[in-house]
Scaffold this motif. Structure first.
Motif, PDB file in Angstrom:
ATOM      1  N   TRP A  43       0.843  -1.188   0.000  1.00  0.00           N
ATOM      2  CA  TRP A  43       0.000   0.000   0.000  1.00  0.00           C
ATOM      3  C   TRP A  43       0.886   1.249   0.000  1.00  0.00           C
ATOM      4  O   TRP A  43       2.016   1.218   0.495  1.00  0.00           O
ATOM      5  N   SER A  44       0.351   2.358  -0.522  1.00  0.00           N
ATOM      6  CA  SER A  44       0.969   3.676  -0.333  1.00  0.00           C
ATOM      7  C   SER A  44       0.158   4.423   0.714  1.00  0.00           C
ATOM      8  O   SER A  44      -1.060   4.538   0.569  1.00  0.00           O
ATOM      9  N   PHE A  45       0.828   4.929   1.736  1.00  0.00           N
ATOM     10  CA  PHE A  45       0.118   5.582   2.826  1.00  0.00           C
ATOM     11  C   PHE A  45       0.492   7.050   2.966  1.00  0.00           C
ATOM     12  O   PHE A  45       1.625   7.446   2.689  1.00  0.00           O
ATOM     13  N   ASN A  46      -0.457   7.842   3.395  1.00  0.00           N
ATOM     14  CA  ASN A  46      -0.230   9.213   3.819  1.00  0.00           C
ATOM     15  C   ASN A  46      -0.972   9.450   5.103  1.00  0.00           C
ATOM     16  O   ASN A  46      -2.197   9.488   5.086  1.00  0.00           O
ATOM     17  N   GLU A  47      -0.239   9.590   6.199  1.00  0.00           N
ATOM     18  CA  GLU A  47      -0.895   9.668   7.497  1.00  0.00           C
ATOM     19  C   GLU A  47      -0.742  11.056   8.080  1.00  0.00           C
ATOM     20  O   GLU A  47       0.277  11.725   7.881  1.00  0.00           O
ATOM     21  N   ILE A  48      -1.738  11.468   8.844  1.00  0.00           N
ATOM     22  CA  ILE A  48      -1.644  12.712   9.588  1.00  0.00           C
ATOM     23  C   ILE A  48      -0.424  12.620  10.501  1.00  0.00           C
ATOM     24  O   ILE A  48      -0.163  11.575  11.085  1.00  0.00           O
ATOM     25  N   SER A  49       0.360  13.697  10.575  1.00  0.00           N
ATOM     26  CA  SER A  49       1.583  13.650  11.375  1.00  0.00           C
ATOM     27  C   SER A  49       1.384  14.359  12.699  1.00  0.00           C
ATOM     28  O   SER A  49       1.082  15.555  12.730  1.00  0.00           O
ATOM     29  N   ARG A  50       1.591  13.637  13.787  1.00  0.00           N
ATOM     30  CA  ARG A  50       1.485  14.232  15.121  1.00  0.00           C
ATOM     31  C   ARG A  50       2.764  14.968  15.525  1.00  0.00           C
ATOM     32  O   ARG A  50       2.857  15.473  16.631  1.00  0.00           O
ATOM     33  N   ARG A  51       3.763  15.000  14.615  1.00  0.00           N
ATOM     34  CA  ARG A  51       4.863  15.946  14.814  1.00  0.00           C
ATOM     35  C   ARG A  51       4.377  17.327  14.394  1.00  0.00           C
ATOM     36  O   ARG A  51       4.893  18.334  14.862  1.00  0.00           O
ATOM     37  N   TYR A  52       3.396  17.349  13.490  1.00  0.00           N
ATOM     38  CA  TYR A  52       3.014  18.562  12.790  1.00  0.00           C
ATOM     39  C   TYR A  52       1.818  19.266  13.430  1.00  0.00           C
ATOM     40  O   TYR A  52       1.740  20.481  13.461  1.00  0.00           O
ATOM     41  N   THR A  53       0.842  18.500  13.923  1.00  0.00           N
ATOM     42  CA  THR A  53      -0.379  19.129  14.416  1.00  0.00           C
ATOM     43  C   THR A  53      -0.850  18.502  15.723  1.00  0.00           C
ATOM     44  O   THR A  53      -0.689  17.303  15.943  1.00  0.00           O
ATOM     45  N   ASP A  54      -1.427  19.338  16.596  1.00  0.00           N
ATOM     46  CA  ASP A  54      -1.992  18.833  17.846  1.00  0.00           C
ATOM     47  C   ASP A  54      -3.508  18.978  17.850  1.00  0.00           C
ATOM     48  O   ASP A  54      -4.149  18.902  18.891  1.00  0.00           O
ATOM     49  N   GLU A  55      -4.076  19.155  16.666  1.00  0.00           N
ATOM     50  CA  GLU A  55      -5.526  19.376  16.596  1.00  0.00           C
ATOM     51  C   GLU A  55      -6.298  18.081  16.419  1.00  0.00           C
ATOM     52  O   GLU A  55      -5.760  17.086  15.931  1.00  0.00           O
ATOM     53  N   ASN A  56      -7.590  18.123  16.821  1.00  0.00           N
ATOM     54  CA  ASN A  56      -8.520  17.017  16.571  1.00  0.00           C
ATOM     55  C   ASN A  56      -8.046  15.671  17.104  1.00  0.00           C
ATOM     56  O   ASN A  56      -8.104  14.667  16.417  1.00  0.00           O
ATOM     57  N   ILE A  57      -7.549  15.667  18.321  1.00  0.00           N
ATOM     58  CA  ILE A  57      -7.148  14.390  18.927  1.00  0.00           C
ATOM     59  C   ILE A  57      -8.382  13.725  19.549  1.00  0.00           C
ATOM     60  O   ILE A  57      -9.042  14.302  20.393  1.00  0.00           O
ATOM     61  N   GLU A  58      -8.668  12.520  19.077  1.00  0.00           N
ATOM     62  CA  GLU A  58      -9.826  11.779  19.584  1.00  0.00           C
ATOM     63  C   GLU A  58      -9.405  10.358  19.949  1.00  0.00           C
ATOM     64  O   GLU A  58      -8.396   9.876  19.462  1.00  0.00           O
TER      65      GLU A  58
END
Lengths: 206, 206, 206, 206
Positions: free
Chosen positions: B67-82
Motif C-alpha cells: 500500500w501507499s500511505f499518507n498519514e496525519i503527522s502528530r509531529r506537525y499538528t496537535d488538533e482534533n485528537i480523539e
C-alpha cells in the motif's frame, strides 16, 4: 551478509576474485556506481538489526517498505512492558511546524514532566494488567498503553535501501530520537563496508 | 481507477473494447486468471481509501508494504485528537495465545473499564496539551497519548494486493476491529468489480 | 544468510538461543508460521544465486519484483556471447494455448532445426561482430542477437519470496526450462533450511 | 487517476476541497514536498501506459520493480510479430564503455546494415513460423527471434516512482531509444500534473 568485495563482484557478475583486498580499480568502480546511481550491486549486501525503541519511533521506521520487519506482538504477550521516560524536553521550533529546536525545557519543569509521565505510564500499565487479569483480550487492553512504550523488532534491509534510510533519518529534519538510531547504524555500516561508506559520505557532502 | 473490464483488457493487452458489458468469455478469463494466480492484470485497478482508525489497528494496516500511505503527522499538528473508547471487552481466547474469543466481560465490569479508559485518555490528553502549551515539541509530547488514539490516513493499493489484504484481514485470526474495516472494504470491492469479486469469493471458499 | 534457527529466533524476537539444534517446539512453530501465512520471519533468511540462462527464461525470472538482480550488460561488453541450442523440441499442447506437451519432434526434424538454429545464431553473431568492429554502438547492435542468447545475473531474494517463486515456477504450467532451474534451486533450499522445506512441501501437497 | 489537487489533499489528509484551482499555498506545498523528499503524497496519483517497444528496451523498462506490468506472452500467441529495423546506427562512444555517441555510421553502411538486419529478422521469422507449423511449442520456437522484435505491454506506476523513472531514463547515460519513450512520457506528465511537473523540473535543474 556481504562486503565491499561482493558489491564489486556483483557489478562485474564475477565470482573469480580470491583476494579480500580491494585495489584501486575496485574503489573507483564503487565510486562510479554510487555517483551514477547504479544501485543494484548494493542490493546483494544485507543487514539484520534487532531494535528496541519507543512506539512513535517504531512507527516512523516501519514506514520504510523496503525493510522486512518482525515485531513483538502485543496481541500475543503481556510480558516485559517498559517505557521510555524522557529526561529532557526539546522545545517546538518556532519557524518549522514539524521540528523541535535545540532548546530544552527548564530543569524544574523537565523534572516535573518526567515524574508526571512516569506516573501516568505506571497507571496505564496498572489498568492494562488489571484488565488482562480479568480476562480481557490483550489485543484490546493494549490500547491504553501510551506511545512511550518500548517495542522490539528484527529488521532486515539491503545496503542500497539502508543508505537511503540513513540519508533521510540522519537528516536534520528527522526527529532527534530517530537520528540517534540512524547514527548508530551509520557507524555499523562504516565498519562493514568502509569503502562504500567513504564514497557515499563524500557524495552526500558535495 | 479501473473495473472488471480493465482487467480483461490488460490481460489481453488490448484497448479495442468499447462495450462496458462483459460477456461469457470475459468472465471465464477473469476466473482463469484468479485460479491460476496470474495476478498482474489485477494490478492495473487501483483503490484509494481515507481511513480513520485507532493506532493499534493503523499499525497492523501499515505493515502491508504494497500500500501507499499518507498519514496525519502528530509531529506537525496537535488538533482534533480523539480516542476510541471500547464499550465491550472481548475476552482472551483460552486455546490461542493471540486471539480474543466471542465472550465479553460482564456489563458492570465493562462499564467500569469504559469509564476508566475514558478518564485515563483525558488525563493523558491534558498532560499532552499542557506540555505543548509550555512549548514542548509535539514529536516528544505525543508519547504520552495512548494507542486508543485515532489516526487518519490515505491508503492506495491495487486490486491484487487488496484481495490479498482482504484474505488475511477478514480471516478469523485477524483482530475483530481490523475485520470490521476489512469487511467494509470487501463490500466496496464487490460493488466496483463484481465479477472479480464473485470468482475470488468462490475460490476462497473451495 | 540464515537458517531454520534464525526463523525461529526472529519469530520469537529472541537472540538467546545458543543451540544449533531445533527441538520439537521449534519445528512446531515453523509449521504453524507456514500454515498461518505468518510470512515475515522467513524474510530474514536470504539467498544469492549466480544464474546463466537464455534470455527468454531470464525475462520470466526478472518479472519477480521481490528479487534484486544484477545482470551482465550488453551495452557494456561484447565478450563471451553464447547460445542455448535445443536438441529436443517439445510440441505445443493441444488443449492449452500456453503450454508445451511431453511429446517431442521426431529425431530427424529435431536434428534439422537444431542445425538451422545453430546456423542462424552464428550468422546473427557474425553480423553483430561486424557492426561492432565498424564502430556501431553495442546497445544497438545487440538487437540482432536471438533470444536463445545466454545471459548471466546475480539474484538475491529472501526465503519467503523464494518459496513463492518455487511454488509458481516448479508448477506444471511453468515452462519446462524454467522448471529445471526452479527444481535445482528447490534442492538447495532443502539443504539450507531442511525443516522449513519439509513443512512447506507437506502443506503444498495437502 | 488523480491530479495536482489530489497530491495537496493527501498531503493534508483532507477531502474538503471543492475547487479545482490550486492557489498559491497549494503550489508552495507541492514545491516543499518535492524539495524535502516527502514522496508519499505523490504515490496516490497513478498512470497506466500501453507501450509498444523492442525487446531490448522492454527489458530495461521491466527492471523498474515499482511498476506493474502486463506483457503480451509469446508462449501464448504467434500473431503480429514485428521488428524494429534501425535506419541510423549511432557509434560507440570512445570514452565510455556503455554509451553511444551522437555520430552515426555513413549512409552507405547504414543502408547496408538496415537491409541485412531486415533480412536476418525475416529469416528468423520464417524458421520460427515453420517450427510452429510443425507443432513445436511457441515457448521454445520464440528463442530464434532477435531482440529487435517488438513487444507490447501495459504498465501502471504512481507519480513518485514515475518521476524517478524519468530522472534515470531521460538522463544522458540512458540509451537513446529509451530516452525517446521517457521524453514522450514526460510530456504526458506535464499535461496531467502541471504544477508538480514545474517544480520537479526546477529542482532537477538546480
Amino acid at each position: 551478509m556481504g562486503s565491499d568485495l561482493s558489491i564489486v563482484n556483483s557489478a562485474r557478475i564475477s565470482y573469480n576474485r580470491d583476494s579480500k583486498e580491494l585495489d584501486y580499480k575496485d574503489e573507483r568502480l564503487i565510486k562510479y556506481l554510487l555517483k551514477n546511481k547504479h544501485t543494484s550491486p548494493f542490493e546483494h549486501v544485507l543487514f539484520t538489526f534487532n531494535i528496541k525503541t519507543p512506539l512513535f519511533i517504531a512507527r516512523q521506521w516501519m514506514r520504510h517498505r523496503t525493510w522486512s520487519f518482525n515485531e513483538i506482538s502485543r496481541r500475543y504477550t503481556d510480558e516485559n512492558i517498559e517505557f521510555y521516560i524522557p529526561k529532557e524536553f526539546r522545545l517546538q521550533k518556532d519557524d518549522n511546524k514539524q521540528m523541535s529546536s535545540e532548546e530544552v525545557l527548564s530543569e524544574t519543569e523537565s523534572f516535573l514532566y518526567h515524574s508526571e509521565i512516569r506516573n501516568q505510564c505506571l497507571i496505564s500499565l496498572q489498568i492494562y494488567s488489571e484488565m488482562v487479569s480479568k480476562g480481557v483480550a490483550r489485543e484490546i487492553a493494549r490500547g491504553i498503553l501510551p506511545q512511550f512504550m518500548y517495542t522490539n523488532f528484527f529488521g532486515t534491509v539491503d545496503l542500497h535501501n539502508l543508505l537511503h534510510f540513513l540519508e533521510l533519518r540522519t537528516h536534520i529534519h528527522s526527529q532527534h530520537e530517530m537520528r540517534l538510531y540512524a547514527i548508530a547504524i551509520e557507524n555499523i555500516v562504516k565498519e562493514v563496508v568502509p569503502i562504500t561508506y567513504k564514497y557515499w559520505k563524500e557524495l552526500k557532502e558535495e
